[in-house]
Design a protein around this motif. Sequence first.
Motif, short mmCIF file in Angstrom:
data_model
loop_
_atom_site.label_atom_id
_atom_site.label_comp_id
_atom_site.label_asym_id
_atom_site.label_seq_id
_atom_site.Cartn_x
_atom_site.Cartn_y
_atom_site.Cartn_z
N ARG A 108 0.88 -1.14 -0.02
CA ARG A 108 -0.08 -0.07 -0.06
C ARG A 108 1.00 1.33 0.04
O ARG A 108 0.72 2.23 -0.79
N THR A 109 1.94 1.10 0.73
CA THR A 109 2.66 2.23 0.83
C THR A 109 3.65 2.54 -0.53
O THR A 109 3.58 3.67 -0.88
N TYR A 110 4.10 1.47 -1.18
CA TYR A 110 4.78 1.47 -2.52
C TYR A 110 3.72 2.18 -3.32
O TYR A 110 4.25 2.91 -4.17
N ALA A 111 2.57 1.76 -3.26
CA ALA A 111 1.49 2.51 -4.22
C ALA A 111 1.57 3.87 -4.16
O ALA A 111 1.43 4.51 -5.13
N TRP A 112 1.40 4.30 -3.03
CA TRP A 112 1.52 5.95 -2.86
C TRP A 112 3.20 6.50 -3.56
O TRP A 112 2.98 7.59 -4.03
N THR A 211 6.81 4.09 13.45
CA THR A 211 7.08 3.62 12.13
C THR A 211 8.51 3.99 11.52
O THR A 211 8.99 5.04 12.03
N PHE A 212 9.00 3.16 10.88
CA PHE A 212 10.03 3.10 10.10
C PHE A 212 10.06 3.05 8.41
O PHE A 212 10.78 3.56 7.71
N VAL A 213 9.01 2.13 8.24
CA VAL A 213 8.89 1.82 6.87
C VAL A 213 8.20 3.21 6.20
O VAL A 213 8.74 3.40 4.78
N ILE A 214 7.22 3.63 6.62
CA ILE A 214 6.40 4.82 5.85
C ILE A 214 7.60 5.77 5.70
O ILE A 214 7.78 6.48 4.65
N SER A 215 8.22 6.22 6.72
CA SER A 215 9.22 7.33 6.75
C SER A 215 10.15 6.87 5.62
O SER A 215 10.81 7.88 4.77
N ARG A 216 10.83 5.61 5.57
CA ARG A 216 11.76 5.29 4.59
C ARG A 216 11.44 5.35 3.23
O ARG A 216 12.04 5.96 2.34
N LEU A 217 10.06 4.83 3.08
CA LEU A 217 9.55 4.82 1.47
C LEU A 217 9.29 6.24 1.09
O LEU A 217 9.66 6.80 -0.05
N LEU A 218 8.57 6.97 1.88
CA LEU A 218 7.72 8.27 1.43
C LEU A 218 8.66 9.32 1.90
O LEU A 218 8.51 10.57 1.26
N GLY A 219 9.45 9.36 2.77
CA GLY A 219 10.44 10.25 3.29
C GLY A 219 11.82 10.33 2.56
O GLY A 219 12.40 11.24 2.68
N GLY A 221 15.75 8.22 1.36
CA GLY A 221 16.97 7.64 2.14
C GLY A 221 17.29 8.39 3.31
O GLY A 221 17.82 7.68 4.29
N GLN A 222 17.43 9.57 3.26
CA GLN A 222 18.01 10.43 4.12
C GLN A 222 16.97 10.69 5.35
O GLN A 222 17.51 11.24 6.42
N TYR A 223 15.77 10.56 5.31
CA TYR A 223 14.86 10.94 6.12
C TYR A 223 14.86 10.03 7.21
O TYR A 223 14.77 8.81 7.32
N THR A 224 14.92 10.30 8.54
CA THR A 224 15.20 9.89 9.74
C THR A 224 14.21 10.20 10.76
O THR A 224 14.13 11.23 11.30
N LEU A 225 13.45 9.14 11.39
CA LEU A 225 12.51 9.47 12.40
C LEU A 225 13.26 8.43 13.38
O LEU A 225 13.92 7.68 13.27
N ILE A 226 12.49 8.32 14.40
CA ILE A 226 13.13 7.60 15.94
C ILE A 226 13.04 6.19 15.05
O ILE A 226 14.16 5.21 15.43
N GLY A 227 12.11 5.74 14.68
CA GLY A 227 11.95 4.23 14.16
C GLY A 227 13.12 3.93 13.17
O GLY A 227 13.88 2.87 13.26
N ASN A 228 13.51 4.99 12.24
CA ASN A 228 14.44 4.52 11.46
C ASN A 228 15.79 4.59 12.19
O ASN A 228 16.88 3.81 11.81
N LEU A 229 16.03 5.35 13.01
CA LEU A 229 17.41 5.33 13.96
C LEU A 229 17.73 4.02 14.82
O LEU A 229 18.71 3.71 14.57
#
Lengths: 274, 349
Positions: A108-112, A211-219, A221-229
């Motif tokens: 679903r997120t890839y679709a966006w 979340t870290f998937v939504i921020s990774r895909l739609l934000g 590669g450089q986009y970092t939220l606490i989940g990504n961290l």
Amino acid sequence: MNRTRPMLPYMVWMTIFIVVPLFLIVYYAFTSTEFNGVALTLDNFRRVFQPVYMKVLWRSVKLAVVSTAVCLFVGYPAALIMAGNAFSRKNTVIMLFVIPMWMNFLLRTYAWLTLLERSGFVNQFLARIGLPSLNILYTDSAVVLGMVYNFLPFMILPIYSVLSKIDRGVLEAAADLGANKVVTFLRVILPLSLPGVISGITMVFMPALTTFVISRLLGGGQYTLIGNLIEQQFLVVGDWGFGSAISMVMIILILISMAVMSFFEDGEEGRALW
Amino acid sequence: MTDQQLVHLVGVSKIYDGTPALKEIDLYIRRNEFLTLLGPSGCGKTTTLRLIGGFEQPTTGKILFDGRDISSIPPYKRRVNTVFQRYALFSHMNVFENIAFGLRIKKMDEKTIRAKVGKMLDLVNLTGFETRSVDSLSGGQQQRVAIARALVNEPEVLLLDEPLAALDLKLRREMQHELKNMQKQLGITFVFVTHDQEEALSMSDTIAVMKDGEIQQIGTPEDIYNEPRNAFVAGFIGESNIVDGVMHEDKVVEFAGQVFDCVDGGFGKMEPVDVVIRPEDVKLVQPEEAKLQGVVKSVTFIGVHYEMIVQAAGIDWLVHSTLMEPVGAKVGMLVAPMDIHIMKKVSFG
Ligand SMILES: Nc1ncnc2c1ncn2[C@@H]1O[C@H](COP(=O)(O)OP(=O)(O)OP(=O)(O)O)[C@@H](O)[C@H]1O
Ligand SMILES: [Mg+2]
């Protein structure tokens, strides 16, 4: 007591999948591995409170709050409409919200991602009707959009289920006592639906914060939220100590927000008792 | 009658998905009247109240309030309040706030609200319950909150849908008394629904007996009890023996194989009729003193009198008597001509 027996598998389950991992997180967060063994340390936490990471934390909280708020403002009216509908149509509307949830979250997120691309569907459509193109991909807006899209059902369903249980007789009683539609909503429907609102907020805020998937895909590669961290520390950097410390901070944040929510819930009951 | 008609239902029908719940009802309610709708379950009592309250629209006919058609006026603008059959209390508010709801909407000041709610609580015997949550109350207490919540608004018409059904006998009597007093004092018109014929008889100025969406008879409690218009009304108001009979001529009727004198007339020659005899109007005498002879089948002492079943002419007769006859005793049954009520046969259902 024979009540403890059926509890046993549950306890084992809890221990293996919740207590042990939590213990490991605490262990890694407070220790560092030296050449000559393991030492107790607060270094990991000191690092979490560095400005760079505090910024990430702040941004995560901000985006989670914004997404939750958007979900609430979109979801409440949607739930209200669903609950007010006749039975036959009710199920169709619910299905419209539930069917996307059967699809894989990643898909679903890839679709966006494809929809929002520079030459994606949305921009083609905007160009067709003569509007300027929209370049929100890899920004906060795209991440919020993704979160709202993915988490909206978690807001709508609890509110809907509380609303649909409100006795029609109570609404008639309000009308009988002189309340028009607006007053009935404000004084009867809204307060009666608060438990649903609170569980909706909780169910959206927590996954939005982590979340870290939504921020990774739609934000991007450089986009970092606490989940990504956290994900990076464990999977890329391999610094389990630091990753665990961030995780602990996040758990504490979640506990605080849950405490705040349950305070509101109690407050409601307290007022009813008063 | 020349009294002012406050509410007037003119040829009102209500059809739910093809099934009629009310059939062309004509009913007027006078100002300050205590009118009771009495009838078995499903006869359309609640439907009638909901139409007056504005929660349903009549399928045909119209409802006049003070001579004005109110069909298009929403419930919240009607000068009518309702005590709902299922209470419909606000579970997110305490007892005080439930009762104060209507007053707050009218934006009354806090002092007036406190005074009015306090008075109501006193009236319904719930002083001290102000801060209790309504879910923690017993059924009877909830019912009394519902009454107070409606009554505190001093409406022109109060609709009460079986408001005392959940109360025990003692409290019920008390509340019957209180409601009747309030109705007189405050000058509010009451439309009261009940299953309980005793309650209807003791409280009402007027009773409308309903069955299957139709009004069978409307009149004062005395009229309805003494002069029931058909066997259904007779059977529903008080206990009755209802047997088949044939009118030989005016004031002569045959039933149970015997010919009796009575006081009714105006029927066709040899017309089949229903004969209604109240159990308390049957006098038990020596067998040879009466035309009707029977055998006592059962005796039950129910407080004021004995309730006996006497079998005579193949019919079980219900008889109330202060004197007991033992089971198996042969008795004669006397009924005075004026206590033999003759009713036109109607087909029900
Ligand atoms: N909303 C509705 N939809 C369909 N049928 C209805 C509806 N409301 C009432 N009815 C039907 O209309 C008839 C009259 O119902 P009503 O509630 O007026 O009866 P009642 O006299 O109040 O009975 P009770 O003493 O059991 O409360 C019943 O047959 C009932 O099933
Ligand atoms: Mg009813």
